[in-house]
Scaffold this active site. Sequence first.
Site, PDB file in Angstrom:
ATOM      1  N   CYS A   1       5.972  -3.592  13.840  1.00 15.09           N
ATOM      2  CA  CYS A   1       6.837  -3.305  12.687  1.00 15.09           C
ATOM      3  C   CYS A   1       8.274  -3.695  13.002  1.00 15.09           C
ATOM      4  O   CYS A   1       9.041  -4.048  12.103  1.00 15.09           O
ATOM      5  CB  CYS A   1       6.772  -1.820  12.328  1.00 15.09           C
ATOM      6  SG  CYS A   1       5.118  -1.233  11.932  1.00 15.09           S
TER       7      CYS A   1
ATOM      8  N   GLU B   1       6.010   4.649   6.872  1.00 19.31           N
ATOM      9  CA  GLU B   1       6.564   3.679   7.812  1.00 19.31           C
ATOM     10  C   GLU B   1       5.950   2.342   7.440  1.00 19.31           C
ATOM     11  O   GLU B   1       4.819   2.034   7.792  1.00 19.31           O
ATOM     12  CB  GLU B   1       6.228   4.083   9.246  1.00 19.31           C
ATOM     13  CG  GLU B   1       7.189   3.507  10.278  1.00 19.31           C
ATOM     14  CD  GLU B   1       6.985   2.031  10.524  1.00 19.31           C
ATOM     15  OE1 GLU B   1       7.751   1.225   9.940  1.00 19.31           O
ATOM     16  OE2 GLU B   1       6.070   1.676  11.259  1.00 19.31           O
TER      17      GLU B   1
ATOM     18  N   VAL C   1       0.839  -1.200   0.000  1.00 21.52           N
ATOM     19  CA  VAL C   1       0.000   0.000   0.000  1.00 21.52           C
ATOM     20  C   VAL C   1       0.872   1.247   0.000  1.00 21.52           C
ATOM     21  O   VAL C   1       0.574   2.235  -0.673  1.00 21.52           O
ATOM     22  CB  VAL C   1      -0.956  -0.009   1.209  1.00 21.52           C
ATOM     23  CG1 VAL C   1      -1.759   1.290   1.273  1.00 21.52           C
ATOM     24  CG2 VAL C   1      -1.901  -1.203   1.129  1.00 21.52           C
TER      25      VAL C   1
END
EC number: 1.2.1.3
Length: 509
Positions: free
Chosen positions: A300, A266, A248
């Site tokens: 993440c 990010e 995305v």
Amino acid sequence: MTTFNEYPFLAELGIKAENNDGVFNGKWGGAGEIIKCLNPTNNKVIATVRGAAPEEYETCIQAMLAAKVKWALTPAPRRGEIVRLIGQAMREKIEPLSKLISLEMGKIYIEAKGEVQEFIDVCDYATGLSRSINGQVMPSERPNHILMETWNPLGLVGIITAFNFPCAVLGWNAAISMICGNVQLWKGASTTSLITLAVSKIIEKVLVENDVDPAVCCVLIGPGRTVGEQMIQDKRFGLISFTGSTEVGRRISSTVHGYFGKTILELGGNNAIVVAEDADIELVLRAVLFASVGTTGQRCTTCRRLFVHESLYDTILERLTKAYKTIKIGNPLEEGVLVGPLHTQSAVKEFTEGLEEIKKQGGKVVIGGNKLDISGGNFVEPTVVAIEHDAPIVKTELFVPILYIMKFKNLDDAFAWNNEVPQGLSSSLFTNNQKNIFKWLGPTGSDCGIVNVNVATNGAEIGGAFGGEKETGGGRESGSDSWKQYCRRSTNTINYGNTMPLSQGINFN
């Protein structure tokens, strides 16, 4: 059947069982589709939210435009005071808000509480920053001239956040953006809509009580294919900050940069811990356990690759396996639980299909590897897999608790393996050798945005800039000088004399 009545803290946060408004443009509304907010522990509906209809997008933009100038002209220390009050209001609601994060996102309560604390910490940081953001004053080569720079607001900032940190990442962005003088539109993940609502209501109350136009912080709840698409196509935004997948993020980058807009991206991480032969094994085990299974492998910065020197490999693997056997899996609101459910059923599918592909590529499950049948929830076993460093799947990011363990002989090889993946977020080296530490931190060491020594890949403090390189996106959020990304820089030359000398010694008489 809903679980709403089982959780009285929802009412403390202003959440109803049905038809919560999902649009805030200074006033609450919502005319779009109904979103069912699920509890990943049992996949039951907690509450419902009426999301944004496409036409409601423009009402938010117009409200932000109306609020923009007054907020930009508000002195930065006053903006900082408003952010401080937001942090204080979050502090007063830390218990119910932490419980909501555990309930809707699925992370264990102590991690959820840490996430709210992170939002509070960023507000404290931003408050101080509001009195110190400044440009340089530089010597001019011309007499009676000053060379300086000023930083002004961008105007409208779009913030698109992910499910895994549905509260803290807003804080990273909004607190800093607000003290810089911007107005913001927040689109949280649809699967954490109740958290978006609760945080937004807290912010709204502070703004209204302090005579600030509440449209300084607008909210749209809805799917990325509608709300998100409208945001990234809108040239009126001075910045789009996005946290989410590389796939995305690549689309957002091409769209926004296509009209020369600004982004903070990010994206994916594929983070590694390197264990040198002189490493402190006790430190390694504690760090790897938290880094690999914390937030059920959905950070993440989760450690996904573990490179161990051959002299320590058997010891580390044996002790890590024993540690994994002690992990308590279950309801994230229960004391003593270390691993809650995955956030969605699609994540469980990613886990099972990922393991099938790992086995096809020669990987062997050391421990874990199973889907668990607990209360109808999205539970899996944290898993350790022995595999070669160059297996294709190792270079992708599976956003689930699967840890690859690999053996190396030469530390230079481990450094190279750390860097051979497309992502570049976080990394850590465990060693007590000073030469190896500074090589790791230097130009031939880790190519990540976060490069640690003797600590986990996750759990970053807010004072440093957070972000990564390569397919992680290159953006920086939170601390250090990340505030500069929320401002427009101008270089200024001021002549306070009576002559017009030119730079570089040019004579144009």
